[in-house]
Design a protein around this motif. Structure first.
Motif, PDB file in Angstrom:
ATOM      1  N   SER A  29       0.829  -1.202   0.000  1.00  0.00           N
ATOM      2  CA  SER A  29       0.000   0.000   0.000  1.00  0.00           C
ATOM      3  C   SER A  29       0.863   1.252   0.000  1.00  0.00           C
ATOM      4  O   SER A  29       0.572   2.219  -0.705  1.00  0.00           O
ATOM      5  N   SER A  39      -5.968   4.159  -4.448  1.00  0.00           N
ATOM      6  CA  SER A  39      -6.275   2.942  -3.694  1.00  0.00           C
ATOM      7  C   SER A  39      -7.412   2.197  -4.373  1.00  0.00           C
ATOM      8  O   SER A  39      -8.266   2.795  -5.023  1.00  0.00           O
ATOM      9  N   MET A  40      -7.425   0.896  -4.190  1.00  0.00           N
ATOM     10  CA  MET A  40      -8.483   0.061  -4.745  1.00  0.00           C
ATOM     11  C   MET A  40      -9.662   0.072  -3.801  1.00  0.00           C
ATOM     12  O   MET A  40      -9.490  -0.144  -2.600  1.00  0.00           O
ATOM     13  N   PRO A  41     -10.877   0.328  -4.302  1.00  0.00           N
ATOM     14  CA  PRO A  41     -12.051   0.259  -3.429  1.00  0.00           C
ATOM     15  C   PRO A  41     -12.220  -1.156  -2.884  1.00  0.00           C
ATOM     16  O   PRO A  41     -11.879  -2.127  -3.553  1.00  0.00           O
ATOM     17  N   THR A  42     -12.742  -1.273  -1.674  1.00  0.00           N
ATOM     18  CA  THR A  42     -12.901  -2.591  -1.053  1.00  0.00           C
ATOM     19  C   THR A  42     -14.329  -3.099  -1.090  1.00  0.00           C
ATOM     20  O   THR A  42     -14.587  -4.228  -0.690  1.00  0.00           O
ATOM     21  N   SER A  43     -15.256  -2.272  -1.551  1.00  0.00           N
ATOM     22  CA  SER A  43     -16.642  -2.726  -1.633  1.00  0.00           C
ATOM     23  C   SER A  43     -17.359  -1.994  -2.757  1.00  0.00           C
ATOM     24  O   SER A  43     -16.849  -1.015  -3.304  1.00  0.00           O
ATOM     25  N   ALA A  47     -15.227  -2.108  -6.676  1.00  0.00           N
ATOM     26  CA  ALA A  47     -14.231  -3.022  -6.122  1.00  0.00           C
ATOM     27  C   ALA A  47     -13.831  -4.092  -7.135  1.00  0.00           C
ATOM     28  O   ALA A  47     -12.773  -4.692  -7.012  1.00  0.00           O
ATOM     29  N   TYR A  48     -14.664  -4.328  -8.134  1.00  0.00           N
ATOM     30  CA  TYR A  48     -14.401  -5.358  -9.135  1.00  0.00           C
ATOM     31  C   TYR A  48     -14.564  -4.756 -10.537  1.00  0.00           C
ATOM     32  O   TYR A  48     -15.492  -5.105 -11.258  1.00  0.00           O
ATOM     33  N   ASP A  54     -14.629 -11.668  -5.624  1.00  0.00           N
ATOM     34  CA  ASP A  54     -13.665 -12.180  -4.650  1.00  0.00           C
ATOM     35  C   ASP A  54     -14.177 -13.520  -4.131  1.00  0.00           C
ATOM     36  O   ASP A  54     -14.986 -13.567  -3.221  1.00  0.00           O
TER      37      ASP A  54
END
Length: 61
Positions: A29, A39-43, A47-48, A54
């Motif tokens: 990171s 940063s990559m979104p986590t939700s 996120a995809y 995932d």
């Protein structure tokens, strides 16, 4: 010369202790931030971005 596959990387990371995995995530990171990458979104849908989900893979799969 070809690098390791994502499965090989996954197997190596799975052998790491939880603290080591957390440290690796923090280091990657920081590397990402230093390079000015977002940063990559986590939700959510972002996120995809490629439509992948995932999901866990079975061992050996």
């Amino acid at each position: 010369m070809q690098g390791p596959s994502w499965r090989e990387v996954s197997e190596i990371v799975e052998r790491m202790a939880a603290r080591q995995r957390a440290a690796l995530i923090n280091a990657l990171s920081a590397f990402n931030a230093a390079g000015g990458e977002p940063s990559m979104p986590t939700s959510g849908a972002d996120a995809y971005p490629l439509g992948w989900e995932d999901t866990a893979l079975p061992h050996g799969g």
